[in-house]
Motif scaffolding. Structure first.
Motif, PDB file in Angstrom:
ATOM      1  N   ARG A  52       0.804  -1.217   0.000  1.00 29.77           N
ATOM      2  CA  ARG A  52       0.000   0.000   0.000  1.00 29.77           C
ATOM      3  C   ARG A  52       0.844   1.277   0.000  1.00 29.77           C
ATOM      4  NH1 ARG A  52      -5.229   1.432   1.015  1.00 29.77           N
ATOM      5  NH2 ARG A  52      -5.576   3.456   2.036  1.00 29.77           N
ATOM      6  N   TRP A  53       1.975   1.273   0.716  1.00 26.27           N
ATOM      7  CA  TRP A  53       2.764   2.482   0.894  1.00 26.27           C
ATOM      8  C   TRP A  53       4.058   2.422   0.088  1.00 26.27           C
ATOM      9  CZ3 TRP A  53       2.000   1.718   6.813  1.00 26.27           C
ATOM     10  CH2 TRP A  53       0.690   2.084   7.146  1.00 26.27           C
ATOM     11  N   ASP A  54       4.704   3.564  -0.053  1.00 23.52           N
ATOM     12  CA  ASP A  54       5.938   3.680  -0.823  1.00 23.52           C
ATOM     13  C   ASP A  54       7.123   3.263   0.042  1.00 23.52           C
ATOM     14  OD1 ASP A  54       8.008   4.287  -2.497  1.00 23.52           O
ATOM     15  OD2 ASP A  54       7.732   6.466  -2.435  1.00 23.52           O
ATOM     16  N   TYR A  55       7.639   2.084  -0.212  1.00 19.08           N
ATOM     17  CA  TYR A  55       8.742   1.575   0.603  1.00 19.08           C
ATOM     18  C   TYR A  55      10.020   2.387   0.403  1.00 19.08           C
ATOM     19  CZ  TYR A  55      12.141  -1.634   2.647  1.00 19.08           C
ATOM     20  OH  TYR A  55      13.135  -2.179   3.413  1.00 19.08           O
ATOM     21  N   SER A  56      10.193   3.005  -0.752  1.00 16.05           N
ATOM     22  CA  SER A  56      11.426   3.738  -1.053  1.00 16.05           C
ATOM     23  C   SER A  56      11.438   5.153  -0.496  1.00 16.05           C
ATOM     24  CB  SER A  56      11.648   3.792  -2.576  1.00 16.05           C
ATOM     25  OG  SER A  56      11.872   2.501  -3.098  1.00 16.05           O
ATOM     26  N   GLN A  57      10.344   5.587   0.102  1.00 15.37           N
ATOM     27  CA  GLN A  57      10.289   6.969   0.576  1.00 15.37           C
ATOM     28  C   GLN A  57      11.393   7.241   1.599  1.00 15.37           C
ATOM     29  OE1 GLN A  57       6.487   8.096   2.177  1.00 15.37           O
ATOM     30  NE2 GLN A  57       7.086  10.241   2.525  1.00 15.37           N
ATOM     31  N   GLY A  58      12.155   8.274   1.341  1.00 18.15           N
ATOM     32  CA  GLY A  58      13.244   8.663   2.228  1.00 18.15           C
ATOM     33  C   GLY A  58      14.590   8.092   1.844  1.00 18.15           C
ATOM     34  N   TRP A  81      19.085   4.958  -2.559  1.00 18.00           N
ATOM     35  CA  TRP A  81      19.589   3.597  -2.590  1.00 18.00           C
ATOM     36  C   TRP A  81      21.047   3.507  -3.026  1.00 18.00           C
ATOM     37  CZ3 TRP A  81      16.915   0.657   0.280  1.00 18.00           C
ATOM     38  CH2 TRP A  81      15.526   0.759   0.347  1.00 18.00           C
ATOM     39  N   GLN A  82      21.561   4.549  -3.697  1.00 18.22           N
ATOM     40  CA  GLN A  82      22.964   4.531  -4.107  1.00 18.22           C
ATOM     41  C   GLN A  82      23.891   4.736  -2.912  1.00 18.22           C
ATOM     42  OE1 GLN A  82      20.573   6.051  -6.176  1.00 18.22           O
ATOM     43  NE2 GLN A  82      20.788   4.168  -7.381  1.00 18.22           N
ATOM     44  N   THR A  83      23.514   5.645  -2.019  1.00 20.14           N
ATOM     45  CA  THR A  83      24.364   5.959  -0.860  1.00 20.14           C
ATOM     46  C   THR A  83      23.844   5.345   0.436  1.00 20.14           C
ATOM     47  OG1 THR A  83      23.140   8.003  -0.387  1.00 20.14           O
ATOM     48  CG2 THR A  83      24.998   8.146  -1.930  1.00 20.14           C
ATOM     49  N   LEU A  84      22.646   4.770   0.411  1.00 20.34           N
ATOM     50  CA  LEU A  84      21.972   4.242   1.601  1.00 20.34           C
ATOM     51  C   LEU A  84      21.770   5.320   2.666  1.00 20.34           C
ATOM     52  CD1 LEU A  84      23.438   0.640   2.108  1.00 20.34           C
ATOM     53  CD2 LEU A  84      21.269   1.330   1.081  1.00 20.34           C
ATOM     54  N   ALA A  85      21.658   6.570   2.210  1.00 24.36           N
ATOM     55  CA  ALA A  85      21.314   7.664   3.116  1.00 24.36           C
ATOM     56  C   ALA A  85      19.796   7.764   3.207  1.00 24.36           C
ATOM     57  CB  ALA A  85      21.907   8.974   2.610  1.00 24.36           C
ATOM     58  N   TYR A  86      19.297   8.150   4.384  1.00 25.30           N
ATOM     59  CA  TYR A  86      17.862   8.228   4.613  1.00 25.30           C
ATOM     60  C   TYR A  86      17.493   9.671   4.945  1.00 25.30           C
ATOM     61  CZ  TYR A  86      13.223   6.522   5.934  1.00 25.30           C
ATOM     62  OH  TYR A  86      11.873   6.276   5.987  1.00 25.30           O
ATOM     63  N   GLU A  87      16.747  10.300   4.061  1.00 26.45           N
ATOM     64  CA  GLU A  87      16.361  11.692   4.241  1.00 26.45           C
ATOM     65  C   GLU A  87      15.331  11.815   5.369  1.00 26.45           C
ATOM     66  OE1 GLU A  87      14.397  15.389   1.667  1.00 26.45           O
ATOM     67  OE2 GLU A  87      14.808  13.451   0.726  1.00 26.45           O
ATOM     68  N   GLY A  88      15.580  12.749   6.270  1.00 27.96           N
ATOM     69  CA  GLY A  88      14.642  13.001   7.353  1.00 27.96           C
ATOM     70  C   GLY A  88      14.737  12.021   8.502  1.00 27.96           C
ATOM     71  N   LEU A  89      15.859  11.325   8.617  1.00 31.20           N
ATOM     72  CA  LEU A  89      16.002  10.313   9.664  1.00 31.20           C
ATOM     73  C   LEU A  89      15.906  10.927  11.058  1.00 31.20           C
ATOM     74  CD1 LEU A  89      16.610   7.388  10.485  1.00 31.20           C
ATOM     75  CD2 LEU A  89      19.047   7.913  10.277  1.00 31.20           C
ATOM     76  N   TRP A  90      16.360  12.166  11.215  1.00 26.75           N
ATOM     77  CA  TRP A  90      16.366  12.810  12.522  1.00 26.75           C
ATOM     78  C   TRP A  90      15.212  13.789  12.697  1.00 26.75           C
ATOM     79  CZ3 TRP A  90      19.303  10.635  16.076  1.00 26.75           C
ATOM     80  CH2 TRP A  90      20.401   9.869  15.657  1.00 26.75           C
ATOM     81  N   GLN A  91      14.220  13.663  11.842  1.00 33.23           N
ATOM     82  CA  GLN A  91      12.992  14.438  11.977  1.00 33.23           C
ATOM     83  C   GLN A  91      11.847  13.480  12.279  1.00 33.23           C
ATOM     84  OE1 GLN A  91      12.712  16.548   8.279  1.00 33.23           O
ATOM     85  NE2 GLN A  91      14.593  17.729   8.623  1.00 33.23           N
ATOM     86  N   TRP A  92      10.847  13.971  12.992  1.00 32.67           N
ATOM     87  CA  TRP A  92       9.828  13.089  13.543  1.00 32.67           C
ATOM     88  C   TRP A  92       9.149  12.185  12.497  1.00 32.67           C
ATOM     89  CZ3 TRP A  92       8.977  11.279  18.156  1.00 32.67           C
ATOM     90  CH2 TRP A  92       7.752  10.685  18.450  1.00 32.67           C
ATOM     91  N   PRO A  93       8.608  12.712  11.375  1.00 31.33           N
ATOM     92  CA  PRO A  93       7.923  11.810  10.417  1.00 31.33           C
ATOM     93  C   PRO A  93       8.868  10.765   9.825  1.00 31.33           C
ATOM     94  CG  PRO A  93       7.349  14.104  10.010  1.00 31.33           C
ATOM     95  CD  PRO A  93       8.497  14.118  10.962  1.00 31.33           C
ATOM     96  N   GLY A  94      10.067  11.203   9.415  1.00 31.44           N
ATOM     97  CA  GLY A  94      11.014  10.259   8.832  1.00 31.44           C
ATOM     98  C   GLY A  94      11.499   9.230   9.826  1.00 31.44           C
ATOM     99  N   GLY A 117      12.877   1.054   7.586  1.00 27.66           N
ATOM    100  CA  GLY A 117      14.277   1.138   7.982  1.00 27.66           C
ATOM    101  C   GLY A 117      14.992  -0.188   7.761  1.00 27.66           C
ATOM    102  N   PHE A 118      16.189  -0.280   8.311  1.00 28.78           N
ATOM    103  CA  PHE A 118      16.963  -1.517   8.156  1.00 28.78           C
ATOM    104  C   PHE A 118      16.325  -2.692   8.900  1.00 28.78           C
ATOM    105  CE2 PHE A 118      20.395   1.413   6.927  1.00 28.78           C
ATOM    106  CZ  PHE A 118      20.942   0.732   5.851  1.00 28.78           C
ATOM    107  N   HIS A 119      15.727  -2.430  10.079  1.00 29.71           N
ATOM    108  CA  HIS A 119      15.112  -3.502  10.879  1.00 29.71           C
ATOM    109  C   HIS A 119      13.789  -3.003  11.465  1.00 29.71           C
ATOM    110  CE1 HIS A 119      19.590  -3.657  11.228  1.00 29.71           C
ATOM    111  NE2 HIS A 119      19.392  -4.887  10.810  1.00 29.71           N
ATOM    112  N   PRO A 120      12.827  -2.626  10.648  1.00 25.57           N
ATOM    113  CA  PRO A 120      11.610  -1.975  11.153  1.00 25.57           C
ATOM    114  C   PRO A 120      10.744  -2.915  11.989  1.00 25.57           C
ATOM    115  CG  PRO A 120      11.363  -2.529   8.839  1.00 25.57           C
ATOM    116  CD  PRO A 120      12.796  -2.823   9.189  1.00 25.57           C
ATOM    117  N   VAL A 121       9.982  -2.301  12.872  1.00 30.75           N
ATOM    118  CA  VAL A 121       9.105  -3.069  13.759  1.00 30.75           C
ATOM    119  C   VAL A 121       8.168  -3.959  12.946  1.00 30.75           C
ATOM    120  CG1 VAL A 121       7.296  -2.883  15.500  1.00 30.75           C
ATOM    121  CG2 VAL A 121       9.272  -1.344  15.576  1.00 30.75           C
TER     122      VAL A 121
END
Length: 344
Positions: free
Chosen positions: A141-147, A150-163, A172-176
């Motif tokens: 249902r949702w966009d798994y690639s959001q954030g 994939w080239q650098t494995l950087a995650y945009e907004g990791l230190w902001q509440w929604p991200g 994430g790498f090991h999501p609930v």
């Protein structure tokens, strides 16, 4: 050695092997080495990817259940929540250094698992199936690639509440969702008489069947629109990955229990000693192991799979020796002792 001692030593050995597998995977990831191609070494790394960490999480669930099974629910809950806070702080600090940190996910697993501390095996199994179903629905249902980049494995907004919440719960790498399933699997396994040979044989057979089912599901989806969601790799964590990850955990745990039961002895001590201080060694493989690799200029993506393998194996051997020597004087690893002092 009593049956309970053999069971605990078997779990320590499995924890040690799971950590060793994670070191190999994480060193390859940190060294930015691609595991492409059809060679034996590439296949070995693909086999470890996601399976070692799934086993690690499963053993954490088993450890929690074994540690709290004789406590009152409220006492067990408070102790578990204190450990969750400790792991959250440690994991967030580690996340600033290593983006694939697993400890802050562990904190959530522990905090949420309180709900199942006194659950029956049937409830645990049903909860795993429900979580896996919800997770697969979310993937579709949702966009798994959001954030993700994939080239650098950087995650945009990791230190902001929604991200942060999206990374923690979904992609994430090991999501609930769905990694909590592995934790609940460990809690379920801890309810079994694991020291009995018939249980070990049944658990090994179950593990092989689950891995076979995962591979069959992947083959069924190959070349179809479902191919991405039915792969056995951990990202995205679809049903085929859950089956192979759970199967690998069951098979490794059963094998280690069987091995310790048939061949107890002093030869186990270096490995079980390291298995009792995996929290310390996990942090050490990032701060010390990857720190040395960085100082040698091996994190720039120019190394090979062979270099990643040799570096990881060298760290594992040195860490095993260090843990064994430490165990001569201390019952727990450094971080394990701190966590015990803080959380009980």
């Amino acid at each position: 050695m009593s049956s309970d001692d053999r069971r605990l030593h078997g779990l320590d050995l499995a924890r040690y092997l799971a950590l060793a597998g994670m070191v190999l995977v994480n060193f390859r990831l940190a060294m930015a080495v691609e595991a492409d191609g059809g060679g034996v070494l590439a296949g070995f790394f693909h086999l470890l990817e996601g399976k070692a960490s799934a086993t690690f999480v499963t053993l954490a669930g088993a450890g929690l259940m074994l540690a709290t099974q004789r406590q009152a629910w409220w006492q067990a809950s408070m102790q578990t929540w204190r450990r969750a806070v400790f792991l959250a702080v440690l994991g967030l600090l580690n996340l600033t250094v290593f983006p694939a940190d697993i400890l802050h996910y562990y904190a959530v697993y522990f905090a949420v698992a309180v709900l199942w501390l006194r659950a029956s095996p049937r409830v645990l199994l049903g909860s795993m199936i429900a979580l896996a179903t919800v997770s697969f629905w979310a993937l579709l249902r949702w966009d798994y690639s959001q954030g993700w980049n994939w080239q650098t494995l950087a995650y945009e907004g990791l230190w902001q509440w929604p991200g942060a919440m999206r990374n923690l719960l979904f992609n994430g790498f090991h999501p609930v969702l769905p990694w909590l399933c592995f934790f609940l699997l460990g809690m379920l396994l801890a309810r079994l008489p694991l020291s009995q040979p018939r249980v070990q044989r049944a658990l090994l057979l179950l593990g092989l069947l689950l891995m076979g089912a995962g591979q069959a599901l992947q083959q069924w989806g190959h070349g179809t629109a479902w191919q991405l969601w039915l792969a056995t790799q951990p990202m995205p964590p679809g049903p085929a990955y859950l089956l192979t990850g759970a199967g690998a955990a069951c098979a490794l745990i059963a094998t280690c229990l069987w091995l310790v039961r048939l061949h107890p002895g002093d030869w186990l001590e270096p490995f079980t000693a390291a298995g009792r201080m995996t929290l310390s060694l996990y942090v050490a493989h990032i701060l010390i192991g990857m720190g040395v690799l960085e100082s040698l200029g091996l994190l720039d993506g120019n190394a090979s799979l062979s270099w990643a393998l040799m570096a990881a194996l060298l760290f594992v051997m040195l860490a095993t020796a260090a843990a064994w020597l430490w165990s001569w004087q201390f019952a727990r690893g450094p971080l394990e002792a701190v966590m015990r002092r803080v959380a009980g």
